[in-house]
Design an enzyme around this catalytic site. Sequence first.
Site, PDB file in Angstrom:
ATOM      1  N   GLY A  14       0.784  -1.231   0.000  1.00 43.87           N
ATOM      2  CA  GLY A  14       0.000   0.000   0.000  1.00 43.87           C
ATOM      3  C   GLY A  14       0.817   1.282   0.000  1.00 43.87           C
ATOM      4  O   GLY A  14       0.374   2.298   0.526  1.00 43.87           O
ATOM      5  N   ASN A  16       1.378   3.081  -2.602  1.00 38.80           N
ATOM      6  CA  ASN A  16       0.579   4.020  -3.417  1.00 38.80           C
ATOM      7  C   ASN A  16      -0.606   4.549  -2.612  1.00 38.80           C
ATOM      8  O   ASN A  16      -0.940   5.732  -2.698  1.00 38.80           O
ATOM      9  CB  ASN A  16       0.084   3.335  -4.691  1.00 38.80           C
ATOM     10  CG  ASN A  16       1.131   3.347  -5.785  1.00 38.80           C
ATOM     11  OD1 ASN A  16       1.443   4.404  -6.332  1.00 38.80           O
ATOM     12  ND2 ASN A  16       1.699   2.181  -6.066  1.00 38.80           N
ATOM     13  N   MET A  97      -4.516  -7.106  -6.592  1.00 41.19           N
ATOM     14  CA  MET A  97      -4.027  -8.177  -7.459  1.00 41.19           C
ATOM     15  C   MET A  97      -5.082  -9.238  -7.772  1.00 41.19           C
ATOM     16  O   MET A  97      -4.812 -10.435  -7.702  1.00 41.19           O
ATOM     17  CB  MET A  97      -2.796  -8.839  -6.809  1.00 41.19           C
ATOM     18  CG  MET A  97      -1.668  -7.868  -6.508  1.00 41.19           C
ATOM     19  SD  MET A  97      -1.064  -7.015  -7.982  1.00 41.19           S
ATOM     20  CE  MET A  97      -0.108  -8.336  -8.723  1.00 41.19           C
ATOM     21  N   ARG A  98      -6.277  -8.797  -8.105  1.00 36.41           N
ATOM     22  CA  ARG A  98      -7.328  -9.739  -8.492  1.00 36.41           C
ATOM     23  C   ARG A  98      -7.884  -9.323  -9.837  1.00 36.41           C
ATOM     24  O   ARG A  98      -8.085  -8.127 -10.084  1.00 36.41           O
ATOM     25  CB  ARG A  98      -8.505  -9.696  -7.507  1.00 36.41           C
ATOM     26  CG  ARG A  98      -8.211 -10.190  -6.139  1.00 36.41           C
ATOM     27  CD  ARG A  98      -8.191 -11.674  -6.028  1.00 36.41           C
ATOM     28  NE  ARG A  98      -9.429 -12.329  -6.419  1.00 36.41           N
ATOM     29  CZ  ARG A  98      -9.509 -13.645  -6.642  1.00 36.41           C
ATOM     30  NH1 ARG A  98      -8.436 -14.393  -6.548  1.00 36.41           N
ATOM     31  NH2 ARG A  98     -10.664 -14.190  -6.964  1.00 36.41           N
ATOM     32  N   HIS A 116      -0.383   0.705 -13.326  1.00 35.92           N
ATOM     33  CA  HIS A 116       0.309  -0.491 -13.798  1.00 35.92           C
ATOM     34  C   HIS A 116       1.790  -0.154 -13.956  1.00 35.92           C
ATOM     35  O   HIS A 116       2.127   0.870 -14.550  1.00 35.92           O
ATOM     36  CB  HIS A 116      -0.286  -0.962 -15.127  1.00 35.92           C
ATOM     37  CG  HIS A 116       0.333  -2.232 -15.598  1.00 35.92           C
ATOM     38  ND1 HIS A 116       0.068  -3.448 -14.993  1.00 35.92           N
ATOM     39  CD2 HIS A 116       1.240  -2.482 -16.568  1.00 35.92           C
ATOM     40  CE1 HIS A 116       0.787  -4.386 -15.597  1.00 35.92           C
ATOM     41  NE2 HIS A 116       1.504  -3.826 -16.551  1.00 35.92           N
ATOM     42  N   THR A 148     -11.081  -0.993 -17.659  1.00 31.77           N
ATOM     43  CA  THR A 148     -12.151  -1.545 -18.488  1.00 31.77           C
ATOM     44  C   THR A 148     -12.023  -3.070 -18.412  1.00 31.77           C
ATOM     45  O   THR A 148     -11.186  -3.583 -17.668  1.00 31.77           O
ATOM     46  CB  THR A 148     -12.010  -1.090 -19.961  1.00 31.77           C
ATOM     47  OG1 THR A 148     -10.758  -1.579 -20.442  1.00 31.77           O
ATOM     48  CG2 THR A 148     -12.080   0.420 -20.094  1.00 31.77           C
ATOM     49  N   GLU A 150     -10.713  -4.988 -20.424  1.00 33.20           N
ATOM     50  CA  GLU A 150      -9.453  -5.495 -20.968  1.00 33.20           C
ATOM     51  C   GLU A 150      -8.361  -5.323 -19.913  1.00 33.20           C
ATOM     52  O   GLU A 150      -8.087  -4.196 -19.477  1.00 33.20           O
ATOM     53  CB  GLU A 150      -9.099  -4.691 -22.225  1.00 33.20           C
ATOM     54  CG  GLU A 150      -8.025  -5.333 -23.054  1.00 33.20           C
ATOM     55  CD  GLU A 150      -7.611  -4.417 -24.208  1.00 33.20           C
ATOM     56  OE1 GLU A 150      -6.458  -4.511 -24.624  1.00 33.20           O
ATOM     57  OE2 GLU A 150      -8.448  -3.604 -24.639  1.00 33.20           O
ATOM     58  N   LEU A 151      -7.743  -6.397 -19.489  1.00 33.92           N
ATOM     59  CA  LEU A 151      -6.756  -6.356 -18.411  1.00 33.92           C
ATOM     60  C   LEU A 151      -5.605  -5.402 -18.755  1.00 33.92           C
ATOM     61  O   LEU A 151      -4.928  -5.582 -19.768  1.00 33.92           O
ATOM     62  CB  LEU A 151      -6.206  -7.772 -18.157  1.00 33.92           C
ATOM     63  CG  LEU A 151      -5.218  -7.890 -16.998  1.00 33.92           C
ATOM     64  CD1 LEU A 151      -5.896  -7.639 -15.663  1.00 33.92           C
ATOM     65  CD2 LEU A 151      -4.532  -9.240 -17.023  1.00 33.92           C
ATOM     66  N   GLU A 181       5.325   6.366  -9.345  1.00 32.14           N
ATOM     67  CA  GLU A 181       3.909   6.008  -9.126  1.00 32.14           C
ATOM     68  C   GLU A 181       3.295   6.902  -8.061  1.00 32.14           C
ATOM     69  O   GLU A 181       2.141   7.314  -8.171  1.00 32.14           O
ATOM     70  CB  GLU A 181       3.790   4.535  -8.706  1.00 32.14           C
ATOM     71  CG  GLU A 181       4.226   3.561  -9.781  1.00 32.14           C
ATOM     72  CD  GLU A 181       3.995   2.114  -9.393  1.00 32.14           C
ATOM     73  OE1 GLU A 181       3.085   1.831  -8.593  1.00 32.14           O
ATOM     74  OE2 GLU A 181       4.736   1.239  -9.897  1.00 32.14           O
TER      75      GLU A 181
HETATM   76  C1  GRF Z   1       2.797  -1.196  -7.742  1.00 33.35           C
HETATM   77  O1  GRF Z   1       3.972  -1.502  -8.419  1.00 33.35           O
HETATM   78  C2  GRF Z   1       1.683  -1.025  -8.731  1.00 33.35           C
HETATM   79  O2  GRF Z   1       2.096  -0.492  -9.946  1.00 33.35           O
HETATM   80  C3  GRF Z   1       1.202  -2.432  -8.931  1.00 33.35           C
HETATM   81  O3  GRF Z   1       1.317  -3.025  -7.667  1.00 33.35           O
HETATM   82  C4  GRF Z   1       2.311  -2.354  -6.901  1.00 33.35           C
HETATM   83  C5  GRF Z   1       1.669  -1.900  -5.631  1.00 33.35           C
HETATM   84  O4  GRF Z   1       2.575  -1.394  -4.711  1.00 33.35           O
HETATM   85  N1  GRF Z   1      -0.108  -2.432  -9.504  1.00 33.35           N
HETATM   86  P1  GRF Z   1       2.060  -0.765  -3.361  1.00 33.35           P
HETATM   87  O5  GRF Z   1       1.204  -1.809  -2.658  1.00 33.35           O
HETATM   88  O6  GRF Z   1       1.276   0.461  -3.693  1.00 33.35           O
HETATM   89  O7  GRF Z   1       3.302  -0.439  -2.575  1.00 33.35           O
END
Ligand code: GRF
Length: 224
Positions: A14, A16, A97-98, A116, A148, A150-151, A181
Site C-alpha cells: 500500500g 501508493n 491483485m485480483r 500499472h 475496463t 481489458e486487463l 507512481e
Molecule cells: C505497484 O507496483 C503497482 O504499480 C502495482 O502493484 C504495486 C503496488 O505497490 N499495480 P504498493 O502496494 O502500492 O506499494
Amino acid sequence: MSRQRIVVLISGSGSNLQALLDASAGKHAAGLPLDADIAAVISNRPNAYGLERARNAGVEAISLDHTQFDDRHSFDAALIRQVSEYSADLVILAGFMRILTPVFLTPLRGKMLNIHPSLLPKYAGLHTHQRAIDAGDVEHGATVHFVTEELDGGPAVVHAAVPVLKNDSAETLAQRVLEKEHLIFPLAAQWFVSDRLVLTNRGAELDGELLPSGGVRFNDEREH
Ligand code: GRF
C-alpha cells in the site's frame, strides 16, 4: 461543494495508498493535492500492510478475503456491495491483485483508475520490471489508466518514465518506478475529482482534450 469520496482497493504493502492518503490530508511529500476524502480501503488479503496504513490515517479498513468465496463472481458481487455502501465517486486500484469481472466492472465504468508498473501498452500482466530488463529497454515506467474489461488495457491517463540502468535488477528498477507512481497516481486522482478527467466514447479526456494512447507524459518540472 463537499469533497468527492474515494474507495481504494489494495492487496499488499500500500505505498501508493499512502501517497493518496498523504495527498488527501495535505501532507504529500511532493506537495501534491488531492481534494477528496478516502472513504474506505478494502483489501482482498486480510494481512495486507496497507490496511494498517488506512487505520493509522483514521480511514475505515475492510478486509474481504477472496479465499472465503466460491468463485470470482460471488467475490465481485460482495465487493461491489461494499463499495456502494461508501457512495464512492472514484474507485482506485492501488496494487489490487485480483482480476475483476463485469459484475464489478460494469457499474463502475468511467469511475475506476488503476496503476500499472510499465509504459503501457507494453507489458500488461505480471513481472513487468524483469520483462523490461530482459528486452533491453532503456526506458521503463508506470501508467495510470481507466479500468475496463481489458486487463491493463483501458484508456491511459498519465505515464512517468525512468531510465533502465546497466546493473538494474527487477527490485532496483521497481523501486525507481514506484517513486514515480507516488506522483502520478495522486495527480490523476486529483484530475478526476476536479472533473478535469473523464472517460468518454472517444477515450480518456483531460480538459476536453483526447489524451494520446499512452496518456500524458509526466514531467516533474512542469505544473500539471
Ligand atoms: C505497484 O507496483 C503497482 O504499480 C502495482 O502493484 C504495486 C503496488 O505497490 N499495480 P504498493 O502496494 O502500492 O506499494
